[in-house]
Design an enzyme around this catalytic site. Structure first.
Site, mmCIF file in Angstrom:
data_model
loop_
_atom_site.group_PDB
_atom_site.id
_atom_site.type_symbol
_atom_site.label_atom_id
_atom_site.label_comp_id
_atom_site.label_asym_id
_atom_site.label_seq_id
_atom_site.Cartn_x
_atom_site.Cartn_y
_atom_site.Cartn_z
ATOM 1 N N ASP A 1 24.202 -19.000 -2.902
ATOM 2 C CA ASP A 1 23.118 -18.397 -2.112
ATOM 3 C C ASP A 1 22.831 -16.999 -2.667
ATOM 4 O O ASP A 1 23.727 -16.163 -2.750
ATOM 5 C CB ASP A 1 23.578 -18.324 -0.644
ATOM 6 C CG ASP A 1 22.459 -17.896 0.300
ATOM 7 O OD1 ASP A 1 22.458 -18.355 1.445
ATOM 8 O OD2 ASP A 1 21.603 -17.089 -0.094
ATOM 9 N N ASP B 1 16.504 -20.280 -2.550
ATOM 10 C CA ASP B 1 17.601 -19.429 -3.027
ATOM 11 C C ASP B 1 18.990 -19.986 -2.796
ATOM 12 O O ASP B 1 19.970 -19.300 -3.015
ATOM 13 C CB ASP B 1 17.471 -18.019 -2.442
ATOM 14 C CG ASP B 1 18.166 -17.867 -1.103
ATOM 15 O OD1 ASP B 1 18.095 -18.805 -0.292
ATOM 16 O OD2 ASP B 1 18.780 -16.817 -0.890
ATOM 17 N N GLU B 2 19.084 -21.237 -2.353
ATOM 18 C CA GLU B 2 20.449 -21.757 -2.143
ATOM 19 C C GLU B 2 20.535 -23.257 -2.432
ATOM 20 O O GLU B 2 19.548 -23.987 -2.296
ATOM 21 C CB GLU B 2 20.938 -21.475 -0.720
ATOM 22 C CG GLU B 2 20.053 -22.042 0.342
ATOM 23 C CD GLU B 2 20.580 -21.775 1.751
ATOM 24 O OE1 GLU B 2 21.767 -22.043 2.013
ATOM 25 O OE2 GLU B 2 19.785 -21.335 2.584
HETATM 26 P P1 TTP Z 1 18.429 -16.257 3.163
HETATM 27 O O1 TTP Z 1 19.336 -16.767 2.088
HETATM 28 O O2 TTP Z 1 18.678 -16.708 4.569
HETATM 29 O O3 TTP Z 1 18.491 -14.674 3.193
HETATM 30 P P2 TTP Z 1 18.583 -13.629 2.019
HETATM 31 O O4 TTP Z 1 18.777 -14.280 0.687
HETATM 32 O O5 TTP Z 1 17.391 -12.716 2.102
HETATM 33 O O6 TTP Z 1 19.826 -12.773 2.406
HETATM 34 P P3 TTP Z 1 21.382 -13.156 2.323
HETATM 35 O O7 TTP Z 1 21.979 -12.162 1.362
HETATM 36 O O8 TTP Z 1 21.898 -12.981 3.705
HETATM 37 O O9 TTP Z 1 21.453 -14.560 1.818
HETATM 38 O O10 TTP Z 1 16.926 -16.603 2.814
HETATM 39 C C1 TTP Z 1 16.436 -16.609 1.490
HETATM 40 C C2 TTP Z 1 15.021 -16.099 1.433
HETATM 41 O O11 TTP Z 1 14.180 -16.875 2.286
HETATM 42 C C3 TTP Z 1 14.871 -14.674 1.934
HETATM 43 O O12 TTP Z 1 15.082 -13.714 0.905
HETATM 44 C C4 TTP Z 1 13.478 -14.651 2.486
HETATM 45 C C5 TTP Z 1 13.208 -16.063 2.927
HETATM 46 N N1 TTP Z 1 13.303 -16.139 4.406
HETATM 47 C C6 TTP Z 1 12.147 -16.011 5.154
HETATM 48 O O13 TTP Z 1 11.062 -15.864 4.597
HETATM 49 N N2 TTP Z 1 12.231 -16.064 6.528
HETATM 50 C C7 TTP Z 1 13.410 -16.244 7.183
HETATM 51 O O14 TTP Z 1 13.447 -16.271 8.426
HETATM 52 C C8 TTP Z 1 14.617 -16.382 6.394
HETATM 53 C C9 TTP Z 1 15.955 -16.566 7.077
HETATM 54 C C10 TTP Z 1 14.510 -16.315 5.022
HETATM 55 MG MG MG Z 2 20.205 -15.789 0.407
#
Ligand code: TTP
Ligand code: MG
Length: 364
Positions: A12, A106-107
């Site tokens: 992730d 992203d994951e």
């Molecule tokens: P996530 O992997 O949930 O968050 P992140 O990568 O920003 O942070 P973390 O380090 O905690 O993993 O989500 C990935 C991307 O998806 C995030 O950068 C933006 C998008 N996203 C949204 O647009 N809306 C949302 O509600 C969420 C949770 C994510």
């Molecule tokens: Mg993330």
């Protein structure tokens, strides 16, 4: 039969969209940053770690975020940039295994129980993947390693950012008992609320319920909760339903040797392929021309472009190159086909559900 212990990695990216904006726009670096618009009806897509310190997080209305952090910077989202990076990381995953299940841009889950490197250590693979992601994209990712998807997903979150966390089967139970219920992967907001109203705040509380009781309270998902709190999750890493290619072909009534006629047939086939791609909103990078000659000998030629495309002219131009146009074919042709593979449909899951986030919030 012995059950083989699986080796699952969950990768992730850290503060994904925000990290990309910091990478590409140095003026944001080290400052609180939200990706999104500051407008009244907008929400934050994600926040960098400097902004998270103020309590800013994903899905928070931008006005609330600004109250929490008055100097918050906003970067407008650049979805194409995030998608391109998503492909770069996917290519890295495929260096190790084809068992890749993307959950969003992203994951992804990777099953590396057997892998292309014959590397017995999933932890070392995860380390290599993190390094390659950093070298290729300049961004950090966190990885979780465990014997199933549930634990791997939870593991990747434990030491964010730039984390690498292994949960061994015998550590799992202790860990899950201490885990707040809203952190359980698969327990949504509504269920977490319901659980809390029943006094289920941590894994240890959930652990006290029998499977029968949980089924009565939550229907079939009750068994899922019963198992995961014990570290049990048999769900496979699902890849098979992700469409791998889009193509069309035509077998002629009479074999054809005239190059002009072949090109006319190809144009019709390419139209069919591009309308298919457009309908499903996907593009591909690898273009393949398949030719079956009158004697049933088959030849396939492919070219991989630098960009994803569903553009008719671009595909036609590539196909003509592969055909050696305007040279006459070697022998009469019986069938001709065109396909696109290496598709950018990585955020559609096995049920065809779009998992990527939508950016329709542009109220300013
Ligand atoms: P996530 O992997 O949930 O968050 P992140 O990568 O920003 O942070 P973390 O380090 O905690 O993993 O989500 C990935 C991307 O998806 C995030 O950068 C933006 C998008 N996203 C949204 O647009 N809306 C949302 O509600 C969420 C949770 C994510
Ligand atoms: Mg993330």
């Amino acid at each position: 039969m012995d059950q083989i212990t699986r080796k699952i990695i969950h990768v992730d990216m850290d503060a994904f969209y925000a990290s990309v904006e910091e990478r590409d726009f140095p003026q944001y670096r080290g400052k609180p940053l939200a990706v999104g618009y500051p407008g009244k009806r907008s929400v934050v897509s994600t926040a960098n770690y400097a902004a998270r310190k103020y309590g800013v997080h994903s899905a928070m209305p931008s006005i609330v975020a600004l109250k929490k952090c008055p100097f918050l910077n906003f970067a407008p989202p650049r979805f194409d940039a995030y998608k391109a990076i998503s492909h770069q990381i996917r290519d890295i995953f495929f260096e190790y295994t084809d068992q890749v299940e993307p959950l969003s841009l992203d994951e992804a889950f990777l099953d590396v129980t057997t892998n292309k490197e014959n590397n017995p250590s999933a932890t070392n693979i995860a380390k290599e993947i993190k390094n390659k992601i950093y070298k290729t994209t300049g961004l950090t990712a966190s990885a979780g390693i465990a014997s199933n998807k549930f634990l791997a997903k939870i593991a990747s979150d434990i030491q964010k950012p730039d984390g690498l966390t292994l949960i061994l089967p015998d550590m799992a139970l202790d860990f899950l008992k201490k885990l707040p219920i809203e952190k359980f992967f698969g327990v949504g907001k509504v269920t977490a609320q319901k659980m809390k109203s029943l006094g289920i705040n941590y894994g240890s509380d959930l652990f006290n319920y029998t499977e029968f009781e949980l089924n009565k309270l939550f229907g079939k998902t009750g068994s899922f909760y019963y198992n995961v709190v014990r570290g049990i999750d048999d769900r496979p890493v699902v890849t098979s339903h992700i469409q791998k290619s889009v193509g069309a072909e035509n077998t002629f009534k009479n074999d054809i040797i005239d190059i002009g006629e072949i090109v006319e047939k190809l144009k019709i086939i390419i139209h069919r392929v591009t309308s298919q791609l457009k309908k499903n909103n996907i593009s591909g990078k690898t273009i393949t021309l398949k030719i079956k000659y009158y004697d049933f000998v088959i030849s396939t030629r492919s070219k991989t472009l630098n960009i994803y495309t569903h553009d008719y002219d671009k595909i036609l131009q590539t196909i003509l190159e592969l055909l050696n146009f305007p040279q006459k074919p070697l022998k009469p042709i019986r069938l001709i086909g065109v396909s696109l593979s290496n598709l950018d449909n990585l955020c559609v899951n096995n049920m065809g559900i779009q998992l990527c986030f939508d950016f329709s919030t542009t109220d300013n």
